[in-house]
Design a protein around this motif. Sequence first.
Motif, PDB file in Angstrom:
ATOM      1  N   HIS A 117       0.807  -1.223   0.000  1.00 64.35           N
ATOM      2  CA  HIS A 117       0.000   0.000   0.000  1.00 64.35           C
ATOM      3  C   HIS A 117       0.841   1.274   0.000  1.00 64.35           C
ATOM      4  O   HIS A 117       0.294   2.367  -0.060  1.00 64.35           O
ATOM      5  N   GLY A 118       2.145   1.142   0.123  1.00 66.42           N
ATOM      6  CA  GLY A 118       3.016   2.312   0.137  1.00 66.42           C
ATOM      7  C   GLY A 118       2.818   3.198   1.341  1.00 66.42           C
ATOM      8  O   GLY A 118       2.784   4.420   1.229  1.00 66.42           O
ATOM      9  N   LYS A 119       2.689   2.570   2.524  1.00 67.66           N
ATOM     10  CA  LYS A 119       2.441   3.349   3.745  1.00 67.66           C
ATOM     11  C   LYS A 119       3.032   2.619   4.945  1.00 67.66           C
ATOM     12  O   LYS A 119       3.350   1.427   4.861  1.00 67.66           O
ATOM     13  N   PRO A 120       3.160   3.320   6.074  1.00 65.26           N
ATOM     14  CA  PRO A 120       3.594   2.641   7.297  1.00 65.26           C
ATOM     15  C   PRO A 120       2.553   1.603   7.715  1.00 65.26           C
ATOM     16  O   PRO A 120       1.358   1.770   7.452  1.00 65.26           O
ATOM     17  N   ALA A 121       3.005   0.545   8.361  1.00 67.21           N
ATOM     18  CA  ALA A 121       2.108  -0.515   8.833  1.00 67.21           C
ATOM     19  C   ALA A 121       1.749  -0.266  10.294  1.00 67.21           C
ATOM     20  O   ALA A 121       2.575  -0.425  11.188  1.00 67.21           O
ATOM     21  N   ALA A 122       0.520   0.152  10.522  1.00 66.70           N
ATOM     22  CA  ALA A 122       0.035   0.470  11.870  1.00 66.70           C
ATOM     23  C   ALA A 122      -0.611  -0.747  12.519  1.00 66.70           C
ATOM     24  O   ALA A 122      -1.158  -1.616  11.841  1.00 66.70           O
ATOM     25  N   ASN A 123      -0.543  -0.774  13.838  1.00 68.40           N
ATOM     26  CA  ASN A 123      -1.191  -1.816  14.653  1.00 68.40           C
ATOM     27  C   ASN A 123      -0.658  -3.216  14.398  1.00 68.40           C
ATOM     28  O   ASN A 123      -1.414  -4.187  14.416  1.00 68.40           O
ATOM     29  N   VAL A 124       0.637  -3.314  14.154  1.00 68.45           N
ATOM     30  CA  VAL A 124       1.272  -4.624  13.998  1.00 68.45           C
ATOM     31  C   VAL A 124       1.876  -5.015  15.349  1.00 68.45           C
ATOM     32  O   VAL A 124       2.640  -4.247  15.936  1.00 68.45           O
ATOM     33  N   THR A 125       1.531  -6.194  15.817  1.00 65.08           N
ATOM     34  CA  THR A 125       2.111  -6.702  17.058  1.00 65.08           C
ATOM     35  C   THR A 125       3.545  -7.158  16.796  1.00 65.08           C
ATOM     36  O   THR A 125       3.819  -7.818  15.798  1.00 65.08           O
ATOM     37  N   ILE A 126       4.424  -6.775  17.713  1.00 64.20           N
ATOM     38  CA  ILE A 126       5.842  -7.109  17.630  1.00 64.20           C
ATOM     39  C   ILE A 126       6.258  -7.690  18.980  1.00 64.20           C
ATOM     40  O   ILE A 126       5.901  -7.154  20.030  1.00 64.20           O
ATOM     41  N   GLU A 127       7.030  -8.772  18.926  1.00 63.43           N
ATOM     42  CA  GLU A 127       7.576  -9.371  20.145  1.00 63.43           C
ATOM     43  C   GLU A 127       9.100  -9.364  20.054  1.00 63.43           C
ATOM     44  O   GLU A 127       9.651  -9.608  18.982  1.00 63.43           O
ATOM     45  N   LEU A 128       9.754  -9.085  21.172  1.00 60.26           N
ATOM     46  CA  LEU A 128      11.214  -9.116  21.243  1.00 60.26           C
ATOM     47  C   LEU A 128      11.625 -10.218  22.202  1.00 60.26           C
ATOM     48  O   LEU A 128      11.149 -10.273  23.344  1.00 60.26           O
ATOM     49  N   TYR A 129      12.522 -11.095  21.727  1.00 65.67           N
ATOM     50  CA  TYR A 129      13.048 -12.197  22.530  1.00 65.67           C
ATOM     51  C   TYR A 129      14.559 -12.056  22.667  1.00 65.67           C
ATOM     52  O   TYR A 129      15.209 -11.449  21.816  1.00 65.67           O
ATOM     53  N   TYR A 130      15.100 -12.682  23.726  1.00 63.94           N
ATOM     54  CA  TYR A 130      16.545 -12.665  23.977  1.00 63.94           C
ATOM     55  C   TYR A 130      17.019 -14.078  24.301  1.00 63.94           C
ATOM     56  O   TYR A 130      16.310 -14.852  24.957  1.00 63.94           O
ATOM     57  N   SER A 131      18.232 -14.391  23.855  1.00 63.21           N
ATOM     58  CA  SER A 131      18.874 -15.653  24.192  1.00 63.21           C
ATOM     59  C   SER A 131      20.341 -15.389  24.501  1.00 63.21           C
ATOM     60  O   SER A 131      21.017 -14.683  23.756  1.00 63.21           O
ATOM     61  N   GLU A 132      20.813 -15.944  25.595  1.00 62.65           N
ATOM     62  CA  GLU A 132      22.235 -15.843  25.943  1.00 62.65           C
ATOM     63  C   GLU A 132      23.065 -16.434  24.799  1.00 62.65           C
ATOM     64  O   GLU A 132      22.601 -17.343  24.107  1.00 62.65           O
ATOM     65  N   PRO A 133      24.292 -15.958  24.596  1.00 60.78           N
ATOM     66  CA  PRO A 133      25.119 -16.474  23.495  1.00 60.78           C
ATOM     67  C   PRO A 133      25.317 -17.989  23.516  1.00 60.78           C
ATOM     68  O   PRO A 133      25.416 -18.619  22.482  1.00 60.78           O
ATOM     69  N   SER A 134      25.346 -18.599  24.684  1.00 58.51           N
ATOM     70  CA  SER A 134      25.602 -20.041  24.771  1.00 58.51           C
ATOM     71  C   SER A 134      24.340 -20.863  25.032  1.00 58.51           C
ATOM     72  O   SER A 134      24.415 -22.019  25.404  1.00 58.51           O
ATOM     73  N   SER A 135      23.158 -20.260  24.820  1.00 61.38           N
ATOM     74  CA  SER A 135      21.905 -20.940  25.136  1.00 61.38           C
ATOM     75  C   SER A 135      21.004 -21.036  23.911  1.00 61.38           C
ATOM     76  O   SER A 135      21.120 -20.252  22.973  1.00 61.38           O
ATOM     77  N   SER A 136      20.097 -21.996  23.938  1.00 60.71           N
ATOM     78  CA  SER A 136      19.090 -22.098  22.878  1.00 60.71           C
ATOM     79  C   SER A 136      17.703 -21.753  23.417  1.00 60.71           C
ATOM     80  O   SER A 136      16.700 -21.917  22.732  1.00 60.71           O
ATOM     81  N   THR A 137      17.638 -21.262  24.637  1.00 64.21           N
ATOM     82  CA  THR A 137      16.376 -20.875  25.261  1.00 64.21           C
ATOM     83  C   THR A 137      16.096 -19.397  24.986  1.00 64.21           C
ATOM     84  O   THR A 137      16.974 -18.554  25.183  1.00 64.21           O
ATOM     85  N   TRP A 138      14.872 -19.115  24.529  1.00 67.16           N
ATOM     86  CA  TRP A 138      14.482 -17.738  24.217  1.00 67.16           C
ATOM     87  C   TRP A 138      13.555 -17.201  25.294  1.00 67.16           C
ATOM     88  O   TRP A 138      12.621 -17.878  25.709  1.00 67.16           O
ATOM     89  N   GLN A 139      13.809 -15.965  25.724  1.00 72.47           N
ATOM     90  CA  GLN A 139      13.017 -15.306  26.760  1.00 72.47           C
ATOM     91  C   GLN A 139      12.295 -14.102  26.146  1.00 72.47           C
ATOM     92  O   GLN A 139      12.940 -13.250  25.522  1.00 72.47           O
ATOM     93  N   LEU A 140      10.977 -14.045  26.316  1.00 71.30           N
ATOM     94  CA  LEU A 140      10.208 -12.890  25.831  1.00 71.30           C
ATOM     95  C   LEU A 140      10.532 -11.681  26.695  1.00 71.30           C
ATOM     96  O   LEU A 140      10.379 -11.715  27.916  1.00 71.30           O
ATOM     97  N   LEU A 141      10.993 -10.603  26.059  1.00 73.94           N
ATOM     98  CA  LEU A 141      11.338  -9.376  26.780  1.00 73.94           C
ATOM     99  C   LEU A 141      10.258  -8.314  26.682  1.00 73.94           C
ATOM    100  O   LEU A 141      10.068  -7.530  27.613  1.00 73.94           O
ATOM    101  N   GLN A 142       9.584  -8.253  25.528  1.00 74.05           N
ATOM    102  CA  GLN A 142       8.693  -7.119  25.274  1.00 74.05           C
ATOM    103  C   GLN A 142       7.681  -7.474  24.193  1.00 74.05           C
ATOM    104  O   GLN A 142       8.017  -8.173  23.237  1.00 74.05           O
ATOM    105  N   THR A 143       6.466  -7.000  24.354  1.00 73.71           N
ATOM    106  CA  THR A 143       5.449  -7.050  23.310  1.00 73.71           C
ATOM    107  C   THR A 143       4.937  -5.636  23.123  1.00 73.71           C
ATOM    108  O   THR A 143       4.678  -4.928  24.100  1.00 73.71           O
ATOM    109  N   ALA A 144       4.811  -5.216  21.862  1.00 73.76           N
ATOM    110  CA  ALA A 144       4.350  -3.856  21.566  1.00 73.76           C
ATOM    111  C   ALA A 144       3.602  -3.874  20.237  1.00 73.76           C
ATOM    112  O   ALA A 144       3.593  -4.887  19.536  1.00 73.76           O
ATOM    113  N   ALA A 145       2.989  -2.756  19.902  1.00 75.78           N
ATOM    114  CA  ALA A 145       2.296  -2.613  18.619  1.00 75.78           C
ATOM    115  C   ALA A 145       2.708  -1.301  17.977  1.00 75.78           C
ATOM    116  O   ALA A 145       2.932  -0.294  18.669  1.00 75.78           O
TER     117      ALA A 145
END
Length: 119
Positions: A13-41
């Motif tokens: 549509h040639g426009k910014p995408a509003a109201n998209v849910t975004i999640e941020l995860y983190y994993s230690e360099p030596s781990s395969s476990t992901w931790q949810l840090l943040q959810t936003a829109a």
Amino acid sequence: MSGITTHILDLTHGKPAANVTIELYYSEPSSSTWQLLQTAATNADGRLDAPLLIGENAKTGNYEIVFHIGDYFRCQSIDLPDPPFLDQVPVRFGLASPDSHYHVPLLVSPWGYQVYRGS
């Protein structure tokens, strides 16, 4: 400013995408476990009202941003297959310098996307 930010542009549509849910995860360099840090829109400008991660909370490691773009395109009245070609777009990246700013924009359509480290 250090930390992690993002924005999403809807190439269909040639426009910014509003109201998209975004999640941020983190994993230690030596781990395969992901931790949810943040959810936003995203706001009307396709950006977040605050960074996903502020510099003082940033640490070296692996991060993943999950963009829920399938829900966004369904709300745009686009005829999508079931299941859609792209529903959730995960972007994994390494943060080597916690004192730096990592901007991770997403350019997206129902059929493809591009991501890069912006400024």
